[in-house]
Enzyme design. Sequence first.
Site, PDB file in Angstrom:
ATOM      1  N   ASP A  29       0.872  -1.169   0.000  1.00 40.55           N
ATOM      2  CA  ASP A  29       0.000   0.000   0.000  1.00 40.55           C
ATOM      3  C   ASP A  29       0.911   1.220   0.000  1.00 40.55           C
ATOM      4  O   ASP A  29       2.088   1.138   0.352  1.00 40.55           O
ATOM      5  CB  ASP A  29      -0.951  -0.002   1.202  1.00 40.55           C
ATOM      6  CG  ASP A  29      -2.150   0.926   0.969  1.00 40.55           C
ATOM      7  OD1 ASP A  29      -2.107   1.730   0.018  1.00 40.55           O
ATOM      8  OD2 ASP A  29      -3.136   0.845   1.734  1.00 40.55           O
TER       9      ASP A  29
HETATM   10  C1  BGC Z   1      -5.013   3.297  -0.137  1.00 39.52           C
HETATM   11  C2  BGC Z   1      -5.147   2.218  -1.181  1.00 39.52           C
HETATM   12  C3  BGC Z   1      -4.965   2.809  -2.561  1.00 39.52           C
HETATM   13  C4  BGC Z   1      -3.635   3.521  -2.630  1.00 39.52           C
HETATM   14  C5  BGC Z   1      -3.342   4.138  -3.974  1.00 39.52           C
HETATM   15  C6  BGC Z   1      -3.752   4.104  -0.321  1.00 39.52           C
HETATM   16  O1  BGC Z   1      -3.709   5.194   0.534  1.00 39.52           O
HETATM   17  O2  BGC Z   1      -5.038   2.724   1.151  1.00 39.52           O
HETATM   18  O3  BGC Z   1      -6.392   1.579  -1.076  1.00 39.52           O
HETATM   19  O4  BGC Z   1      -5.055   1.792  -3.531  1.00 39.52           O
HETATM   20  O5  BGC Z   1      -3.621   4.546  -1.644  1.00 39.52           O
HETATM   21  O6  BGC Z   1      -4.139   5.232  -4.218  1.00 39.52           O
END
Ligand code: BGC
Length: 775
Positions: free
Chosen positions: A278
Amino acid sequence: MKKFLFVLSALLTLGLPMRAQSLKLNENNIDEVVKAMTLEEKAQLLVGRGRSVAFLAAFGGNGMIGQHADIVSGAAGSTFGLDRLGITPTVVADGPAGLRIAPTREGTDRTFYCTGFPVGISLASSWNTELVRQVGAAIGNEVLEYGVDVLLAPGMNLQRSPLLGRNFEYYSEDPLVTGKIAAAFVNGVQSNGVGTSIKHYAANSQETNRKGVNDVVAQRPLRELYLKGFEIAVREAKPWTVMSSYNLLNGEYTQESHGLLTTILRDEWGFDGIVLSDWTDKAETRSAAREIHAGQDLKMPGAPVLSEDIITAVKAGKVSMEDVDLCVKRMLRYIVRTPRFKGYKYSENPDLKAHAAITRQSATEGMVLLKNENHTLPIRNAENIAVFGINSYDFIAGGTGSGNVNKAYVVDLIEGLNNAGLKPTGSLADLYMAYKKYQETKNAAAGQRSTMLGKPVLPEMEIDRKLIDIQANLADMAILTIGRQAGEGRDRAIEDDFNLTSLERKMLSDICDAFHMQGKKVVVILNMGNAIETASWKGMPDAILMAWQPGQEGGNSVADVLVGKSNPSGKLTMTFPVNCMDVPSSLNFPIGSQPAVGSSNAAGQRKNVDYTLHAEGMDIGYRYFHTNNVNVSYPFGFGLSYTTFAYSRPTVKPLADGFEATVTVTNTGDTAGKEVVQLYVSAPAGGLEKPSAELRSFAKTRELKPGESQVLTFKVDAYTLASFNEAASAWETAAGQYRLLFAANVEDVRQTAVFTLKKAASWKVNDVLAPDMPL
Ligand code: BGC
């Protein structure tokens, strides 16, 4: 001799680049390409290219020049390409309720809108895996046609608490529903030749301090609940990628957990794709060596310094070259599958009109009719409708954060009712104008928020009792929409969020009072992506429809259900408790200490959230309420229809591995409709202690005309009946008599049968991920 060495070295220096130059990646030469790569190149490939320009602009950052890349504007990230070896970059973008890219780009008037589909909880509430597959296929088509390689979806964390801010993106409190719906979604998206990233692996069940929280979970609930959905999706749909979460799990960052990312995911479940992290910034960096050893192949969104960390770790002997090469190999195997590598010429022109029709229809299937006294719905003999609640006018299509899709429009409820031939304005212009004026003023005051974040939801408008009385005189009936929006980075509060605000309570009772005095009906529409308190007020209105956040065609979808064009067939995938504090996790949940949006990311603030306290353990949702006979407002699996269904006596046939059962469902009412049948199983005594009933299968009929029947088949193998024995590190299914409960919801069992498993079965697995503190 000197001359010979000189010639040899000249040949080598000339020859190597020549060989490397001619070597271009293809699916059969991955080992050779790995051998030809320098350590620096490998370290680049394992780290993303940084935040995109659109992201930085939206969030006010400026980033360092050269650290970001926008191959597709507004996509969440991309991977490095190496021309020398024919390695193309690839692009990944959010999800899950549609593709999330920037709607506008510099230098062109063209727009690049994507379809805003119903949110996860809405799709899951349809219990219709074929429908979810079709929605996934439509989203996957936009992914492909906008030049993206992987959709960062679906969100698969369990709805451990109604307060979890991202529940709208997730599917259920139950791992079987989560896994089956996710598998259908993944299959749909990937049928386009693009990938998915099931997320956030694992136990990412709160937003508060999401990057510093240590979730302490015993091995049994971890295996049976928090990992189970991921296991089902990996085994049944083979997602291309898995996204490791931000949190720590039992003392280790999931991004550094070999037990989670390799032993369980790859060795036990057979996952053959890449694990990406993540979106973790440099300031929150974990150990590059541990991440690579754990099997996390790609660090996102990435920054050059993270590649340097890898190089340093290799040189210092902290991580082996074999581990690095394994990640590089998996990256290359991923890259050769992508449309960008294959040179796909994307159109940037997906069929948005066709997809709008898909979202309109699919949203109706997820809507849950919670109450419908005296056949209030579908609306008959009513034309002039007084529409209350700011969210009728400012309809909420989806949640906030990365799950917000940049869609071209949102159909509000007024527009939807108008389109359905009803009159929500007309003689009731005063009310309409009051809301419109309020909306304009508030919108102007709220200012322009970035297109990436979405427009903030407006606070409720106070409404004078006199105006309500006038409406009750003029209109044939009333609709009140109550809305909620939540999202990434923040959990919900109990007061004024899970519970109604005092303004909402007053509006509801004034409206019910005024309209009921005139013998007119009141319908409440719930426009949200989460559970809400209903027990204290559900007695007041005549009908309640949980519309969820149904995507960009929302108003049309709701109107389709209100007028009976669609018969609602959704059922809850999450228990609606009487009080929030009735939910076992509430005692362990960070209630009242929510930091402001954006400050939930503080690195290094390790704090335990201990699922073993207050006897939470396996006690999630209906597993707790049903086993302990605790009253709920609406049970798991609940949902009414405009028609009624009868279930025949079931048949049960033992198979070599498990059983196959059937039940015939007949539409006994006067309206065509679909029914979801849930198969709960009560295990025999003697084995591990279990909840009184657990969902082991479900099925939905096609649309049945009045009087029509359909046979539904449920196939359950012995492994699906198993529970996890921590002491033995094994899944175990006890021999004996299992009670099969064919139910309309967990509290409404329509038919029962028995199945006898003659021989106990067990499956030994690895003893990993034990909590870091004694239980
Ligand atoms: C979120 C994810 C997301 C990623 C990219 C993160 O902050 O938790 O779910 O896919 O950002 O945008």
